[in-house]
Structure formats: structure tokens, C-alpha cells
Design a protein around this motif. Structure first.
Motif: not given
Length: 486
Positions: A74-76, A299-300, A309-312
Motif C-alpha cells: 500500500p505504501t511502496l 524506510g525503503q 532510498y530505493f529510488q536512489n
């Protein structure tokens, strides 16, 4: 009992060997130097350590799987459209695939559209379900299920059994890393260096390190003296000679800074080192690199403005790979370099309470290069229905063994005829991911793989591997227990 004595010359040899070990580590001993041509293929293996969240790199964008994906995250969940929507992946015909790439993977999307990228669905350790980073990484790098004591890595076996590779090439194998990966364990010819600029003996007084333009007349620096000290028959002298040749090989190459516009990340600089090594004609067949930081338990982040974070991490990976393959294309090497990008396992389908993802199982593997039958998915996508995920406790199952992907590349691009010498006991047919060197047809071909015992493979490995430091330690003990120098 007689007390051993040594000459001044042998004392200097021992001290120089100790300095070499302390300054640059064991990687110095795993290379030999001779001239070699560059008319061969190179396999580059990039390991994403920590467990890549493959579902947020290669994103379901339609159908029932999209509904299951959104419900589990739902958030990721990566949006389907908009500024931060998934980048659609279409076939060469323009037909939709039902998947897209993370919006920060623009470079990978461009490689896909150019036919240079193929993705293997639900890949990994098919015969071993483990959520331990250490067990999964070691099993993959050794290439033998349940035999972590084999002592040799699959890349070492690939190099040591490849037809036409003698080990006398200047640099047949390279790990751009601060340590030798387990995949190269058992090889005395794989050179390991974090960067060319750091691969030198530069301890001690600056004026004495090497002969420079402003050096006093007649000065011979320590580095120039090394080659004269390794003429004897002992193991220590042989190791020293190999170390000196490795140093001089790198010193002779014109390793320069990346060009303007090249990404500034560490992995991008390391891929630049690989690109330069390929161009230098050093006989490079196998290269290994690591990119860590994929263990996203909390905090992915997803995709959007602000910090994710994951986007970077995806942007870092995508930009580096795009720059690397664009450089290979510009210099005419893209058709002879294949890159495999894999992680030890994927992440759970359902996000956790910390807005992260926990250790999973099946994951996409990326295959890039000019010889890749790209813009296609390979393997079997199992889907995300609860019935499918239940046997693997909420994870994407593994439907394709990673050795099937690499085995095909070894046969069709690297010239191997016996994949069992690299992956003992494993048998499979090719998926058709890469074109054969000897034929332009891209259809699947059968790969004949016989059964070879892991013990047989281990017996064929060079014996020097496990004894380098033992010899150095013994030599130093002899030095410090000896009589005064005669």
C-alpha cells in the motif's frame, strides 16, 4: 641444533615480500603478465548484495498481478502512470509485456528499447531455499548446491577450464573490489584491485618509492628494484615475481579518469575500470563487481519527489550500467561483452510494518550486451496470486535456476563445451538469451551437460591458492629467527 642463517640479499627479498603483502594485499599474487590479443568475449558479473527488491525494479503494471501487487504494497507500490510512474516495457513489436521498470531506471529502459537488455523472471537458487544473505551469496558464488566446502568459485572454474585460456594472459580475470569475491576463489590468475590509482606500492619515503624525473642521478627506486629480486626457485620468490608483474601490468596501462558526463558513483567508476581493461587488450575474460546496499528492511521508499532510498539505488545502478554499455558501443566492444546482474534473493511480496521489505526468494536477473536477444523476458513468470505464493511463504517462487542463464552464456559466448566443469552436477538447456559466437541464429539450443563430481573439479584447481600467505609467514619466521646477517 643449527641456527639457520640468511644472506643480506634473501633478507631484502623477504622484507620486500612482506611490504607487498601489507601494502596491497593478496590480490597481488593472483596475476601473471604476458601479451595477449583481445579477440574474445568478456563476461562481467555484477552482484547486488543485500537482496534486491526485484518487484520494485521490474514492476507488474497490469492484470491480476497488478491488483495483488498494490494490495501487498500500500505504501511502496510504484504507480502505473504519472511523473513517477513505471517505465513501460514493450516488445520489439510494440506489444505490452505487463511490466515496467522503476521510473529512475531510465538508462536500463533505453538499453531495453535498443535490444541490449533481457530480463529473466523469477530466477535464483532453485534447489535451495534460504533467506540468509551469507548462505545464499556463498552458494551462488561457489556454484555448487550444498557444497560450501568445495573451496573454488564458479568464475575460477570457468576461467581455469575455458578452452583457449592458458592463464598466461596479462589479466584474464579481474575483480574490481577491495577483496577477492568467493566466485574467484581457487584462482591464481584473478587480479583484485579497488582502483588502478591505488594499485601500487607507495609506502615509505616518497623520494625512494620510484625513479622520477627529478631524482638524483643514479637513483634506482624501490619499485624498479623489485623485478631484480625474484629470480630464485622458492615459492616466496615466485609469489614476489607474480606480485611485481601484476603491479607493472597496471602501471603500464593508461587508466584515466572517466569522461565528462560519466556518473560519479563508485560502481560507475569501477565499471569504467572494467571498460578500460577490456579496451587495453589484456586478455580479460571475466570481471566481477559488487554493489551493496539492497537490504531494505525499513524506510525503503518508493518513487517520487524528496528522498527515496530505493529510488536512489536504482538510479545509481541504471546510470552506471548505461554509461558502461554506451562506452562499449562507442569503442566497438559491445558485441563481445555480456553483463549479468543478479542478487542473492528477492524481497517479500508484502511490505512490512516498517515500510520496507524482508528477505524473499525469486528475483529478476538482468542480461545486457550486444549479443543479447534483448527486449524480451525469459523464464517463467509464476504470478502473484496467494495460491502461487503460499508454498514459498509469501515469496515469488524461483522458476529458473541462475546457472541456466550463466551456463548458456558460457557455451554460446565463452566457448565452453562442458558446463559441468563449472557447475558440477547441473544439467539444463539454454533459454536463447544470447546469440552464439559461431552462428547468427538466436533460437534456443540444447546445452549438453554431463555429471562431474565437485571433488574432481576441486582437484584440478591450482594448489598455490591456499599456500601463498602460509609461505610468506614461514619466510618471515625464518628471517626473524636467524643469525645476524652475514
Amino acid at each position: 641444533m643449527d641456527t639457520p642463517s640468511i644472506s643480506r640479499r634473501h633478507f631484502l627479498k623477504g622484507c620486500t615480500a612482506a611490504a607487498a603483502v601489507a601494502a596491497a594485499g593478496p590480490q597481488l599474487f593472483f596475476s601473471s603478465v604476458h601479451a595477449a590479443a583481445n579477440g574474445h568475449d568478456t563476461l562481467v558479473v555484477l552482484f547486488l548484495r543485500g537482496g534486491l527488491d526485484g518487484l520494485n525494479l521490474v514492476v507488474p503494471v497490469s492484470g491480476e498481478d497488478r491488483a495483488h501487487y498494490e494490495a501487498a504494497r500500500p505504501t511502496l507500490a510504484i504507480p502505473v502512470s504519472g511523473t513517477y510512474g513505471a517505465l513501460p516495457l514493450t516488445l520489439a513489436s510494440g506489444a505490452a509485456t505487463g511490466f515496467g521498470l522503476h521510473p529512475s531506471a531510465v538508462g536500463l529502459r533505453d538499453l531495453w528499447d535498443g535490444g541490449q537488455l533481457a530480463i529473466v523472471h523469477a530466477c535464483g537458487l532453485r534447489e535451495s531455499v534460504t533467506r540468509s544473505h551469507f548462505d545464499a551469496q556463498l552458494t551462488i558464488e561457489l556454484g555448487v548446491m550444498g557444497r560450501q566446502g568445495i573451496g573454488t568459485g564458479w568464475l575460477a572454474r570457468a576461467m581455469n577450464t575455458q578452452p583457449g585460456v592458458s592463464g598466461a594472459e596479462p589479466m584474464p580475470a579481474l575483480a574490481v573490489n577491495s577483496r577477492q569475491p568467493a566466485s574467484f576463489g581457487g584462482s591464481t590468475h584473478a587480479l583484485t584491485m579497488a582502483s588502478p590509482g591505488d594499485f601500487q606500492l607507495n609506502s615509505g619515503a616518497w623520494n625512494w618509492q620510484k625513479t622520477r624525473a627529478d631524482s638524483p642521478a643514479g637513483l634506482v627506486g624501490v619499485n624498479e628494484t623489485l623485478a631484480r629480486l625474484w629470480g630464485g626457485p622458492t615459492g616466496l620468490e615466485g609469489d614476489g615475481a607474480r606480485a611485481e608483474r601484476a603491479l607493472s601490468t597496471i602501471a603500464r596501462q593508461s587508466f584515466g579518469a572517466p569522461p565528462a558526463g560519466w556518473p560519479t558513483s563508485t560502481i560507475a567508476r569501477q565499471l569504467w575500470t572494467v571498460a578500460q581493461s577490456i579496451r587495453a587488450g589484456l586478455g580479460l575474460r571475466y570481471a566481477a563487481l559488487d554493489l551493496g546496499g539492497w537490504d531494505t528492511h525499513d524506510g525503503q521508499g518508493s518513487a517520487g519527489s524528496g528522498y527515496h532510498y530505493f529510488q536512489n539505488k536504482v538510479a545509481e545502478l541504471s546510470q552506471a550500467l548505461a554509461a558502461f554499455h554506451n562506452e562499449l558501443a562507442l569503442t566497438g566492444h559491445a558485441g563481445r561483452v555480456t553483463t549479468v546482474v543478479q542478487s542473492e534473493f528477492g524481497r517479500r511480496v508484502r511490505e512490512n510494518a516498517a515500510r520496507g521489505t524482508d528477505h524473499g526468494y525469486g528475483n529478476p536477473v538482468l542480461v545486457l550486451g550486444g549479443a543479447v536477444n534483448g527486449r524480451r523476458f525469459y523464464g517463467q513468470w509464476p504470478g502473484l496470486s496467494p495460491e502461487t505464493l503460499s508454498p514459498t511463504y509469501g515469496d515469488v517462487p524461483v522458476t529458473t535456476d541462475y546457472r541456466q542463464v550463466i551456463g548458456e552464456i558460457l557455451v554460446r559466448r565463452m566457448g565452453h563445451t562442458d558446463v559441468a566443469a563449472v557447475f558440477p552436477g547441473y544439467a539444463a538447456s539454454a533459454l536463447g538469451i544470447v546469440r552464439s559466437v559461431s552462428a547468427s541464429a538466436a533460437g534456443p539450443v540444447a546445452v549438453s551437460v554431463g555429471a562431474t563430481r565437485a571433488d574432481d573439479v576441486s582437484a584440478r584447481m591450482p594448489r598455490e591458492y591456499n599456500s601463498v600467505f602460509a609461505r610468506v609467514v614461514r619466510a618471515l619466521r625464518r628471517l626473524f629467527g636467524a643469525r645476524p646477517i652475514d
